[in-house]
Design an enzyme around this catalytic site. Sequence first.
Site, short mmCIF file in Angstrom:
data_model
loop_
_atom_site.label_atom_id
_atom_site.label_comp_id
_atom_site.label_asym_id
_atom_site.label_seq_id
_atom_site.Cartn_x
_atom_site.Cartn_y
_atom_site.Cartn_z
N ARG A 1 37.28 34.02 39.17
CA ARG A 1 36.18 33.34 39.83
C ARG A 1 34.73 33.71 39.14
O ARG A 1 35.03 34.45 38.24
CB ARG A 1 36.16 34.47 41.29
CG ARG A 1 37.47 34.28 42.07
CD ARG A 1 37.14 35.24 43.51
NE ARG A 1 38.35 35.22 44.11
CZ ARG A 1 39.57 35.86 43.95
NH1 ARG A 1 39.56 36.88 43.25
NH2 ARG A 1 40.45 35.66 45.16
N LYS B 1 38.54 40.87 44.14
CA LYS B 1 38.09 41.25 45.27
C LYS B 1 38.93 42.46 45.92
O LYS B 1 40.17 42.47 45.65
CB LYS B 1 38.35 40.14 46.38
CG LYS B 1 37.27 38.91 46.13
CD LYS B 1 37.61 38.02 47.13
CE LYS B 1 36.56 36.69 47.12
NZ LYS B 1 36.88 35.72 48.04
N HIS C 1 34.39 26.73 41.02
CA HIS C 1 35.50 26.44 41.82
C HIS C 1 36.54 25.66 41.42
O HIS C 1 37.83 25.59 41.68
CB HIS C 1 35.29 26.87 43.33
CG HIS C 1 36.03 27.98 43.97
ND1 HIS C 1 35.67 29.35 43.33
CD2 HIS C 1 36.96 28.39 44.61
CE1 HIS C 1 36.37 30.35 43.96
NE2 HIS C 1 37.06 29.61 44.86
N ARG D 1 38.62 26.69 38.82
CA ARG D 1 39.64 27.58 39.37
C ARG D 1 40.89 26.59 40.05
O ARG D 1 42.00 26.94 39.76
CB ARG D 1 39.13 28.49 40.31
CG ARG D 1 40.03 29.40 40.83
CD ARG D 1 39.34 30.57 41.61
NE ARG D 1 39.74 31.17 42.80
CZ ARG D 1 40.58 32.46 42.58
NH1 ARG D 1 40.77 32.81 41.07
NH2 ARG D 1 41.33 33.17 43.47
N HIS E 1 45.38 35.92 44.77
CA HIS E 1 45.46 35.63 46.33
C HIS E 1 46.03 36.82 47.07
O HIS E 1 47.39 37.07 46.30
CB HIS E 1 46.14 34.59 46.53
CG HIS E 1 44.97 33.30 46.36
ND1 HIS E 1 45.42 31.92 46.16
CD2 HIS E 1 43.61 33.18 46.29
CE1 HIS E 1 44.25 31.09 45.97
NE2 HIS E 1 43.36 31.84 45.99
N TYR F 1 47.28 24.18 47.11
CA TYR F 1 47.57 23.57 46.13
C TYR F 1 48.83 22.73 45.99
O TYR F 1 48.93 21.83 45.18
CB TYR F 1 47.56 24.43 44.78
CG TYR F 1 46.24 25.23 44.46
CD1 TYR F 1 45.05 24.35 44.23
CD2 TYR F 1 45.89 26.42 44.87
CE1 TYR F 1 43.89 25.01 44.17
CE2 TYR F 1 44.75 27.19 44.66
CZ TYR F 1 43.65 26.40 44.18
OH TYR F 1 42.43 27.03 44.40
#
Length: 300
Positions: A150, A174, A246, A249, A272, A281
């Site tokens: 990210r 994150k 993004h 990504r 994730h 995806y």
Amino acid sequence: MVENVNVMLKLFIEYLQIERNYSQYTIGSYEHDVKGFFMFMSEQNISGVKDVTYSDIRIYLTKLYDEKLARKSVARKISSLRSFYKFLLREKMIEDNPFTLVSIPKAEKRLPNFFYGEEMEQLFDACKSDTPLGLRNLALLELFYATGIRVGECSQLLLKDVDFFLSTILVHGKGQKDRYIPFGSFAHDALEQYIQNGRNQLVKNHHMHDFLFVNFRGGPLTTRGIRVILNKILKDSTYNGKIHPHMLRHTFATHLLQNGADMRTVQELLGHAFLSSTQKYTHVTNEYLRKSYMSHHPRA
């Protein structure tokens, strides 16, 4: 009321920073959404957050739709306010959370945009330069494509986070979750060239620091700076279209799956928490296969 809600908002922001470890960009979105609701409360003469009812929220939703906001934007605002009230409930500042009664409108399902192989080559060609900034831009683009990190994660990378012996980077993701991501020979060479021949030139007149990517003045590169660089790369290339970080990504994940990577591996590389976040995806790769079939099969 103004002083009271501002104190509540300040405590909520500190919670997002310290306990949730959210990026400044994410925190800014939460703050904007909560302040917007405070303005609505003032317009409706609602004296405090404790006095907000389900009916008030329905009026607020109607106001948002009257402003022609997209469902995704409305959903984000409601999610922000639900989190804000959940925090207040946890801190015993309120007794109930009226936002739990509100269903978040489903966002339109859109397939993630990504670059095809030849489009990536056009972007890489636009970065070929021996100048310090050219070396930095190529290293930045190669790393995004090689790792799928990210923007916020990229801006926080330090020199010590890059292991050239193992060809991996340590990413601080994150929720204070760290992960190691491997990178290939192209990114390896671009990073090495940038650090040895580009970065040193850029930081020589600046206070020394350990951030991997730097701006033209030698200071740490911000998330906004990264977006500006990517737009410049696009402008200098022969690619006709839009770019945002993004997309790189999305491209990373899509190309891995198209070439046989399993879903769990891609999930771990992307950082994730839930497999459902990665599964979008598969729709991209399935659509890609369908289009390839329709274009190339003689009896399609």
